[in-house]
Design a protein around this motif. Structure first.
Motif, PDB file in Angstrom:
ATOM      1  N   ILE A  79      81.868 -52.027  51.794  1.00  0.00           N
ATOM      2  CA  ILE A  79      83.275 -51.891  52.193  1.00  0.00           C
ATOM      3  C   ILE A  79      84.145 -51.552  50.975  1.00  0.00           C
ATOM      4  O   ILE A  79      85.073 -50.745  51.072  1.00  0.00           O
ATOM      5  CB  ILE A  79      83.756 -53.166  52.926  1.00  0.00           C
ATOM      6  N   VAL A  80      83.826 -52.124  49.819  1.00  0.00           N
ATOM      7  CA  VAL A  80      84.565 -51.765  48.600  1.00  0.00           C
ATOM      8  C   VAL A  80      84.422 -50.261  48.341  1.00  0.00           C
ATOM      9  O   VAL A  80      85.398 -49.570  48.038  1.00  0.00           O
ATOM     10  CB  VAL A  80      84.048 -52.568  47.378  1.00  0.00           C
ATOM     11  N   ASP A  81      83.211 -49.765  48.493  1.00  0.00           N
ATOM     12  CA  ASP A  81      82.980 -48.334  48.278  1.00  0.00           C
ATOM     13  C   ASP A  81      83.720 -47.502  49.333  1.00  0.00           C
ATOM     14  O   ASP A  81      84.316 -46.469  49.022  1.00  0.00           O
ATOM     15  CB  ASP A  81      81.467 -48.060  48.325  1.00  0.00           C
ATOM     16  N   LEU A  82      83.689 -47.965  50.579  1.00  0.00           N
ATOM     17  CA  LEU A  82      84.420 -47.289  51.664  1.00  0.00           C
ATOM     18  C   LEU A  82      85.915 -47.229  51.356  1.00  0.00           C
ATOM     19  O   LEU A  82      86.547 -46.171  51.508  1.00  0.00           O
ATOM     20  CB  LEU A  82      84.194 -48.067  52.971  1.00  0.00           C
ATOM     21  N   VAL A  83      86.489 -48.350  50.941  1.00  0.00           N
ATOM     22  CA  VAL A  83      87.928 -48.400  50.644  1.00  0.00           C
ATOM     23  C   VAL A  83      88.257 -47.377  49.558  1.00  0.00           C
ATOM     24  O   VAL A  83      89.249 -46.642  49.653  1.00  0.00           O
ATOM     25  CB  VAL A  83      88.334 -49.835  50.214  1.00  0.00           C
ATOM     26  N   ASN A  84      87.399 -47.293  48.550  1.00  0.00           N
ATOM     27  CA  ASN A  84      87.613 -46.319  47.486  1.00  0.00           C
ATOM     28  C   ASN A  84      87.572 -44.892  48.037  1.00  0.00           C
ATOM     29  O   ASN A  84      88.411 -44.046  47.692  1.00  0.00           O
ATOM     30  CB  ASN A  84      86.541 -46.529  46.405  1.00  0.00           C
ATOM     31  N   LYS A  85      86.625 -44.641  48.931  1.00  0.00           N
ATOM     32  CA  LYS A  85      86.506 -43.294  49.522  1.00  0.00           C
ATOM     33  C   LYS A  85      87.732 -42.961  50.370  1.00  0.00           C
ATOM     34  O   LYS A  85      88.215 -41.832  50.361  1.00  0.00           O
ATOM     35  CB  LYS A  85      85.241 -43.205  50.377  1.00  0.00           C
ATOM     36  N   VAL A  86      88.224 -43.936  51.123  1.00  0.00           N
ATOM     37  CA  VAL A  86      89.423 -43.706  51.942  1.00  0.00           C
ATOM     38  C   VAL A  86      90.598 -43.372  51.031  1.00  0.00           C
ATOM     39  O   VAL A  86      91.407 -42.482  51.332  1.00  0.00           O
ATOM     40  CB  VAL A  86      89.729 -44.942  52.829  1.00  0.00           C
ATOM     41  N   GLY A  87      90.692 -44.061  49.900  1.00  0.00           N
ATOM     42  CA  GLY A  87      91.759 -43.759  48.950  1.00  0.00           C
ATOM     43  C   GLY A  87      91.627 -42.345  48.396  1.00  0.00           C
ATOM     44  O   GLY A  87      92.582 -41.563  48.410  1.00  0.00           O
ATOM     45  N   LEU A  88      90.416 -41.987  47.966  1.00  0.00           N
ATOM     46  CA  LEU A  88      90.200 -40.661  47.377  1.00  0.00           C
ATOM     47  C   LEU A  88      90.436 -39.553  48.402  1.00  0.00           C
ATOM     48  O   LEU A  88      90.966 -38.493  48.067  1.00  0.00           O
ATOM     49  CB  LEU A  88      88.776 -40.561  46.812  1.00  0.00           C
ATOM     50  N   ALA A  89      90.054 -39.813  49.639  1.00  0.00           N
ATOM     51  CA  ALA A  89      90.212 -38.796  50.684  1.00  0.00           C
ATOM     52  C   ALA A  89      91.687 -38.486  50.929  1.00  0.00           C
ATOM     53  O   ALA A  89      92.028 -37.415  51.433  1.00  0.00           O
ATOM     54  CB  ALA A  89      89.542 -39.256  51.983  1.00  0.00           C
ATOM     55  N   ASN A  90      92.552 -39.404  50.584  1.00  0.00           N
ATOM     56  CA  ASN A  90      93.984 -39.208  50.780  1.00  0.00           C
ATOM     57  C   ASN A  90      94.738 -39.100  49.454  1.00  0.00           C
ATOM     58  O   ASN A  90      95.957 -39.255  49.412  1.00  0.00           O
ATOM     59  CB  ASN A  90      94.539 -40.341  51.647  1.00  0.00           C
ATOM     60  N   ALA A  91      93.991 -38.867  48.378  1.00  0.00           N
ATOM     61  CA  ALA A  91      94.600 -38.684  47.059  1.00  0.00           C
ATOM     62  C   ALA A  91      95.340 -37.349  47.059  1.00  0.00           C
ATOM     63  O   ALA A  91      95.052 -36.495  47.908  1.00  0.00           O
ATOM     64  CB  ALA A  91      93.509 -38.717  45.985  1.00  0.00           C
TER      65      ALA A  91
END
Ligand SMILES: NC(=O)NCCC(=O)O
Ligand SMILES: NC(=O)NCCC(=O)O
Lengths: 406, 406
Positions: free
Chosen positions: B241-253
């Motif tokens: 989930i930590v990795d997922l949260v990071n990906k969600v952030g990057l996807a909307n960077a």
């Protein structure tokens, strides 16, 4: 033959010390509860006519004399400490099965040639103080006494301080004396015996272990105004390492185990990108070469993950022992006990570490496993049946008599 | 014009309360150190001729009378609480810049039409007690008083109890009174101003936020004898989930931020497969619709991850506010102050939440940012130059005069 009911009652009595709401036990090493458990054990042993000695690591030995007290003892035992959310059988079963053997020998008026000792090893779990089995390790000469006494918990309290505090910093030297044989009864802590409908595991080997401590350092910063691409998030690195550890375990399945059990995040505040993470890794495999391969895969993966994010990392291997093969003669003594009672049994490799793994370095050693329900241990719901508990005690009695001389 | 040296000295004096070895501050909300900081502020304000009132959420208002005291006040301020490893400027800068405005008005013998108040808002950080900005939220009618007072820290102590303990459970009602305008000076806590060589950020907007608490439940079990394929490892789920949260952030960077700041592992023992993990998620974006998309992506990902491992999960959104647009008139007042001094400035969106975000619901509001070194905040090494600190104070003085009536 032992008295299975008495053994069960003693287990249930001891389980009251540190009892948890979900039916388990929290009796961390060298806490007040551990002291209470030790005192109860000592009282029971004195009532059974044993003399007590405590060594400088707090290991307790309750001795039942033999015909020839110049002969080295046959020792049996295990540990009374538990995990934070532990069960009623892990460790305490081996201790009280040993006491039940002594009580049964008394009932039968039976004298052995060698003295028999029931041992309680300090801090087997390695939960409050890492590593595991540290006091039996000192006994076996694997660690020196200073190392053992200086192990500290997360608050910085050392085993030496805590032994003194609870009154179990004994006078006796740790180890360095001959041991004729060592037997340890324990729950399997895994699913195999129950799944195969066996009552006894004849433990021929124990898998090797490597434990690590990792400290991952990034830059702590504000969760709001710090762009994703400027972050050095120590928890992101730690999270990817958890996934890596799992992959290393699966790549070496079915016999490998790989676990991250502990993680501490700093400053652990909701709106701060974590600047530092402390975490542990636990690798196990029955073959030392595979364990070395897991070590290498982990180190390469950690370096890659931390490099990608720009994190610093320190890896320290704090615990390592090679796979253990127990003594063929002692294994044979266990087999004889199984055969005599006609229990369904199988040979096994222990997945957990046990004090027996270190004792095996200084004494002919073997172990006896009984099943546990659903293979669950290190959990408050850990459970076993009175029949299994009694069966392990019977086999232990026979094995001890075999070595202690009838 | 304000006295930049005096403002700097006051900042350094306040930074002694809770000073940390690395040059930062640990002054968690409603601790004894927070009390000391409040007391020092109150002493300084009394010496500057202000009257003090404290409301039921512990918000402090230091009032300098105007010519017409029936008019609603212009309020300025921020917070004195810090992160566990916080800096010397976050929050306290806005409070002491407000005090410096009062002191400067005194020096100049200047009377404003409206009274001017310097506010200290309780528990802005949301670190000891979640969520952030809870007391300014009560002031603005976003939360009710009972909710505010019942927020508890990880030991279960509530804000109500801790306010009473440190003597800051005041009598005044919380909010419900007219505020003519609200200004808040703050460090940017991000890298933009410094990178572009600007001294002042004219804050026109603040991004929206969603905070979550997740509890992930698996089955705790022994790290040694439990085969990889039989595990329900709550930490493995949390890590993914930590990795997922990071990906969600990057996807909307580049504008999204996504952070897991807090994680607690149970039982957190090296040789136990974790049975439970508590963790937080912090999502931010200047557009509410994007924030909603991040919420959805997170929920879908968490369900998939937990489903794959066989984990139970509870997700609770504990904090949500939409992006804020500040008051055009107040923004104009800030621009005038900037222009008057010829500071290099730019418009900005605040990445952090501030008490101003809630005040904006009940009063015309704007914010003034100054840079911080390397954009680092929520870190002991947070830093700013005396020049930036003075510049923000100058702009704050002009903006307040603009609204308070010269
Ligand atoms: N038996 C047992 O739980 N030992 C603790 C050491 C280990 O993790 O293997
Ligand atoms: N300014 C600040 O650090 N506020 C704390 C609330 C947040 O995380 O945005």
């Amino acid at each position: 033959s032992i008295n299975g009911d008495r053994l069960w009652e003693s287990l249930m009595e001891m389980a009251k010390i540190g009892a948890t709401p979900k039916g388990g036990v929290c009796r961390l090493a060298l806490t007040d509860l551990d002291k209470q458990g030790r005192n109860l054990f000592v009282d029971w042993c004195r009532a059974a006519g044993c003399t007590i000695s405590v060594d400088k690591m707090g290991n307790i030995f309750a001795r039942r004399p033999g015909r020839n007290n110049d002969l080295p003892p046959v020792i049996t035992g295990s540990h009374l400490d538990s995990q934070p959310t532990g069960g009623r059988f892990d460790g305490v079963y081996g201790v009280l099965a040993g006491l039940e053997v002594v009580r049964s020998l008394n009932d039968l008026g039976y004298e052995t040639e060698h003295p028999v000792e029931v041992a309680v090893w300090t801090n087997e779990e390695g939960s409050r103080f890492a590593p595991a089995m540290v006091a039996s390790g000192v006994f076996a000469g694997v660690f020196d006494l200073d190392y053992g006494l200086s192990r500290a918990d997360t608050e910085g309290k050392t085993m030496g301080q805590e032994l003194a505090r609870i009154g179990y910093a004994g006078e006796a030297p740790v180890g360095g004396r001959p041991v004729h044989a060592y037997f340890e009864a324990h729950i399997e802590q895994g699913p195999i015996l129950e799944a195969e409908g066996k009552t006894i595991g004849v433990v021929t080997d124990a898998q090797g272990q490597r434990w690590y401590e990792l400290t991952i350092t990034g830059v702590e910063s504000h969760a709001g105004p710090t762009p994703m691409t400027r972050r050095k998030d120590a928890l992101l690195g730690a999270a990817r390492i958890v996934d890596l550890v799992n992959k290393v375990g699966l790549a070496n399945a079915p016999r490998a185990c790989a676990t991250v059990g502990m993680m501490q995040v700093y400053p652990n505040s909701r709106n701060v990108i974590p600047g530092r993470v402390f975490m542990t890794i636990d690798f196990r495999h029955p073959e030392d070469a595979v364990l070395a391969g897991m070590d290498q895969a982990m180190r390469e993966g950690v370096a890659r993950i931390c490099g990608e994010i720009g994190l610093d990392v320190q890896i320290e291997q704090i615990f390592y022992y090679k796979p253990v093969h127990f003594d063929d003669d002692c294994i044979e003594a266990v087999r004889k006990g199984v055969a005599e009672h006609g229990f369904a049994a199988r040979d096994m490799v222990s997945g957990a570490g046990h004090d027996a793994c270190y004792l095996a370095r200084v004494a002919p050693t073997a172990m006896i496993f009984i099943p546990c329900i659903d293979g669950i241990s290190h959990n408050e719901i850990e459970d076993a049946t009175p029949e299994w508990v009694a069966a392990g005690g019977q086999v232990l009695l026979r094995a001890i008599l075999e070595k202690a001389g009838q």
